[in-house]
Write a protein that holds these residues in place. Structure first.
Motif, PDB file in Angstrom:
ATOM      1  N   GLY A 122       1.005   4.357  -2.942  1.00 44.13           N
ATOM      2  CA  GLY A 122       0.927   5.774  -2.595  1.00 44.13           C
ATOM      3  C   GLY A 122       2.160   6.534  -3.035  1.00 44.13           C
ATOM      4  O   GLY A 122       2.074   7.586  -3.672  1.00 44.13           O
ATOM      5  N   ILE A 123       3.338   5.970  -2.712  1.00 42.40           N
ATOM      6  CA  ILE A 123       4.570   6.688  -3.040  1.00 42.40           C
ATOM      7  C   ILE A 123       4.727   6.780  -4.556  1.00 42.40           C
ATOM      8  O   ILE A 123       5.124   7.822  -5.096  1.00 42.40           O
ATOM      9  N   PHE A 155       2.939  19.161 -16.181  1.00 42.48           N
ATOM     10  CA  PHE A 155       3.435  18.010 -16.934  1.00 42.48           C
ATOM     11  C   PHE A 155       4.379  18.378 -18.072  1.00 42.48           C
ATOM     12  O   PHE A 155       4.624  17.590 -18.958  1.00 42.48           O
ATOM     13  N   GLN A 190       0.814  -1.219   0.000  1.00 47.28           N
ATOM     14  CA  GLN A 190       0.000   0.000   0.000  1.00 47.28           C
ATOM     15  C   GLN A 190       0.849   1.272   0.000  1.00 47.28           C
ATOM     16  O   GLN A 190       0.593   2.177  -0.808  1.00 47.28           O
ATOM     17  N   PRO A 191       1.900   1.347   0.848  1.00 47.03           N
ATOM     18  CA  PRO A 191       2.784   2.515   0.715  1.00 47.03           C
ATOM     19  C   PRO A 191       3.389   2.606  -0.682  1.00 47.03           C
ATOM     20  O   PRO A 191       3.585   3.711  -1.194  1.00 47.03           O
ATOM     21  N   VAL A 211       2.776  12.220  -9.711  1.00 48.13           N
ATOM     22  CA  VAL A 211       2.152  13.552  -9.711  1.00 48.13           C
ATOM     23  C   VAL A 211       3.208  14.613  -9.479  1.00 48.13           C
ATOM     24  O   VAL A 211       3.177  15.699 -10.084  1.00 48.13           O
ATOM     25  N   LEU A 246       2.362   6.963  -6.786  1.00 55.40           N
ATOM     26  CA  LEU A 246       1.479   8.030  -7.278  1.00 55.40           C
ATOM     27  C   LEU A 246       2.043   9.403  -6.932  1.00 55.40           C
ATOM     28  O   LEU A 246       1.999  10.331  -7.752  1.00 55.40           O
ATOM     29  N   LEU A 247       2.591   9.511  -5.713  1.00 58.76           N
ATOM     30  CA  LEU A 247       3.167  10.801  -5.312  1.00 58.76           C
ATOM     31  C   LEU A 247       4.289  11.195  -6.251  1.00 58.76           C
ATOM     32  O   LEU A 247       4.381  12.346  -6.680  1.00 58.76           O
TER      33      LEU A 247
END
Lengths: 143, 535
Positions: free
Chosen positions: A71-72, A92, A67-68, A78, A74-75
């Motif tokens: 998240g990481i 972008f 799960q991290p 982005v 995606l971070l």
């Protein structure tokens, strides 16, 4: 249900797969490859581990990072997009740096590569979590 | 205004959701309070950005972001005009209002399984669908929305939830498939997926292409919006998730479908708004009528409310049907009325679903035959539900009145007496159904089927977490009703912008590709350049 052949084989195959993953990841900007494909391939390496060592062992080793990892990843992805805004060009917008490696030539690295790393982390985490779940169901049916 | 602001409604929820996923299981601890706090901050910032965009676009501007600096039609384009930013604001308000209710009512299991990141992904999909400037990204954001809502529907693993979740996802995937086919046909015949570029090339496209595309888009968006006869996925799935989730779905998801219908018909097929008017009005009338008749026959509070969603989507489509019609009233009056109706509906429907959810949690059931007399225990909830119910039915001074009145004005002005009559009858039936709902729930003998006595509104903090959002949204509805004139001017600006096809194309300014020609410029019979676009 650890398999003997596979345990022998995966010592060779897993490093090969992971190196190939890295190769595909870096080559992906202008040629076939990139974060998504590399992520799938790395997940294939995890599946090999699941087949040879069993789902529980792999889950114990990597389960808490999944799960991290999503998240990481995606971070990072982005963040690579936001870097374009901070470079005062646009969301972008790719920003590229050439790093001189002396006699080896130049290493081109930029925000699209970082974006690919993010995508890679998301894909490998998501697909590995699918594989762990599916293997748990499959092993449950066998037992 | 900096066009990068357009990326915020998409990037911010994504970024926050990613952050929540990354830290939510740090070191084996559940950081639920941190998740709630970060979500609240993200939703507040999102509302601020949406209001800033609305302030800018409703003074007659458009804002366009070409991502990464790639010109349309090559890059990813985000476009905001009045219609977009009104809906972005509404989505921001609803998400913000539902958050306290969710904190008060969502069970620990769902919070642990990522309720907050999932709602943020849902917000990202909704915002993205409103902002998308090309058909393919619209598809992608539809899928983001679908996946997030599917997980929100099924988390918890009750058999009924899984059952309805599967129906929901299969029927929505079929609609997506039709949409994807439309996108493929658009690319094959027009050589572009950028919406401004498509609008430009559709002006000279063959009538068959236009009809085919319009038909496919009408079917797929109509199914997402819950139009007759493609609405059946909605009532079979919306009543199973927790109320906080259902309020987000019922308030916003079908409205994304309505938005895409508005956008595609005003931008791509303005002439079909006239040619297909009987079809659009027919579908609108049938949707209104079937929705309200369905609602009157349902046994539980939340099923009644889901059928009312369908019925009210019909009103919005009726507004689309008369968007460019009218004798004495200005052109675009119908669309403006429909947008006003959408704002009203998003606010009031979410309010009612939250209040209905509070009833269900208090009583342990929302079957009308088994509950009753709650007014003695929870007078405040009874009052709020009653006010929301009459707002939905269209009693002044709430927002339902002005929005229904303006819709009725334009349908009568354009001489569509049948559909105008249907809408009045449906309003009466809605009023009847809502009062019956209130009577069954709050009036009469106190009947309480749940094992626990009502508990939800006992603790003062939780009482305000639950009733606060309901009251706040009602105040918004009241404001919308009292200052209807002013809001109508805003939606009129948005409608004029939406109908201004040339302005949209000029704002996006798609460049003509030089070497790759679409068939709009080079008909297929050119012998040297056969199928030039799929080399």
């Amino acid at each position: 249900m650890p398999e003997l052949y596979l345990r022998m084989l995966d010592r060779i195959l897993t490093p090969v797969l992971l190196i190939l993953t890295f190769f595909l990841l870096l080559r992906g900007h202008n040629l076939p490859g990139g974060g998504f494909i590399a992520g799938l391939m790395a997940a294939a390496a995890f599946q090999l581990q699941i087949l040879s060592r069993g789902e529980e062992v792999v889950r114990k080793q990597v389960g808490q990072y999944i799960q991290p990892g999503i998240g990481i990843g995606l971070l990072v992805a982005v963040g690579a997009g936001i870097a374009g805004v901070l470079g005062s060009t646009g969301f972008f917008k790719g920003i590229w740096f050439d790093i001189s490696l002396g006699p080896l030539g130049y290493l081109e690295i930029g925000t699209p590569v970082i974006f690919d790393f993010g995508v890679f982390a998301v894909v490998v985490s998501v697909v590995t979590s699918y594989l762990l779940g599916l293997n748990r169901v499959a092993e449950g049916v066998d037992a | 205004m900096n066009p990068n602001l357009l990326a915020v409604p998409i990037a911010l929820p994504l970024f926050t959701a990613a952050l929540l996923l990354a830290v939510s299981r740090w070191g084996g601890r559940q950081l639920i309070d941190l998740q709630r706090g970060l979500t609240a901050i993200a939703l507040l910032v999102n509302l601020g950005v949406a209001l800033a965009l609305a302030n800018y676009t409703l003074s007659g501007h458009r804002l366009v972001l070409q991502m990464g600096g790639w010109q349309a039609p090559f890059g990813i384009t985000l476009v905001a005009d009045g219609l977009t930013s009104i809906l972005l604001t509404m989505a921001a308000i609803i998400f913000l209002a539902v958050l306290p209710f969710a904190i008060g009512t969502i069970d620990f299991h769902r919070e642990r399984m990522g309720y907050y990141p999932l709602t943020l992904f849902l917000l990202m999909g909704i915002n993205g669908a409103f902002l998308a400037g090309d058909l393919f990204n619209l598809y992608v954001f539809f899928e983001v929305m679908l996946m997030a809502s599917f997980v929100l529907l099924t988390v918890g693993g009750q058999p009924a939830q899984t059952h309805s979740g599967i129906r929901y996802v299969v029927l929505n995937l079929i609609a997506s498939l039709v949409f994807l086919a439309a996108a493929g046909i658009a690319y094959g015949t027009l050589g572009t997926l950028n919406m401004a570029h498509m609008a430009e090339r559709l002006q000279t496209a063959a009538p068959a292409v236009k009809t085919l595309l319009a038909g496919l888009l009408f079917v797929s968006f109509g199914s997402k919006a819950g139009l007759f006869p493609l609405f059946f996925w909605l009532p079979s799935s919306y009543h199973t998730p927790p109320p906080a989730v259902m309020a987000l779905f019922g308030g916003l998801l079908t409205k994304v479908g309505v938005y895409t219908l508005f956008r595609s018909f005003t931008l791509f097929f303005p002439d079909l708004l006239v040619a297909w008017q009987p079809l659009i009005l027919g579908v609108a009338g049938a949707t209104m009528l079937i929705g309200v008749l369905g609602a009157m026959s349902q046994p539980t509070v939340r099923r009644v409310l889901s059928f009312h969603i369908i019925s009210q989507v019909g009103y919005m489509i009726m507004g689309l049907g008369v968007a460019v019609d009218g004798q004495n009233l200005a052109m675009g009056f119908g669309l403006a009325a429909a947008i006003l109706y959408m704002i009203h509906h998003i606010i009031v429907k979410s309010t009612l679903i939250l209040a209905g959810g509070a009833i269900q949690i208090e009583m342990g059931s929302d079957e009308l035959a088994r509950i009753g007399g709650l007014v003695s225990k929870r007078p405040l909830l009874a009052i709020l539900f009653f006010l929301a119910a009459i707002a939905l039915a269209g009693i002044p001074p709430f927002s339902g009145f002005v929005s229904k009145l303006s819709l009725l004005q334009i349908t009568m002005d354009s001489g569509h007496w049948l559909v105008a009559g249907i809408s009045v009858v449906v309003s009466l039936l809605t009023l009847n159904s809502m009062t019956a709902l209130w009577r069954e729930t709050f009036w009469g003998e106190y009947e309480h089927p749940g094992r626990l006595t009502p508990w939800l509104l006992d603790a003062p903090l939780r009482r305000w977490l639950v009733l606060g959002p309901i009251a706040g949204l009602l105040v918004l509805s009241l404001g919308l009703g009292l200052f209807g004139e002013r809001f109508f001017q805003m939606t009129n600006t948005a409608a004029q912008q939406a109908l201004d096809q040339a302005g949209y194309i000029a704002a996006v300014r798609p460049v003509e590709p030089e070497s790759v020609a679409g068939p709009a410029d080079y008909p297929a019979e050119s012998p040297t350049d056969k199928g030039g676009h799929d080399e």
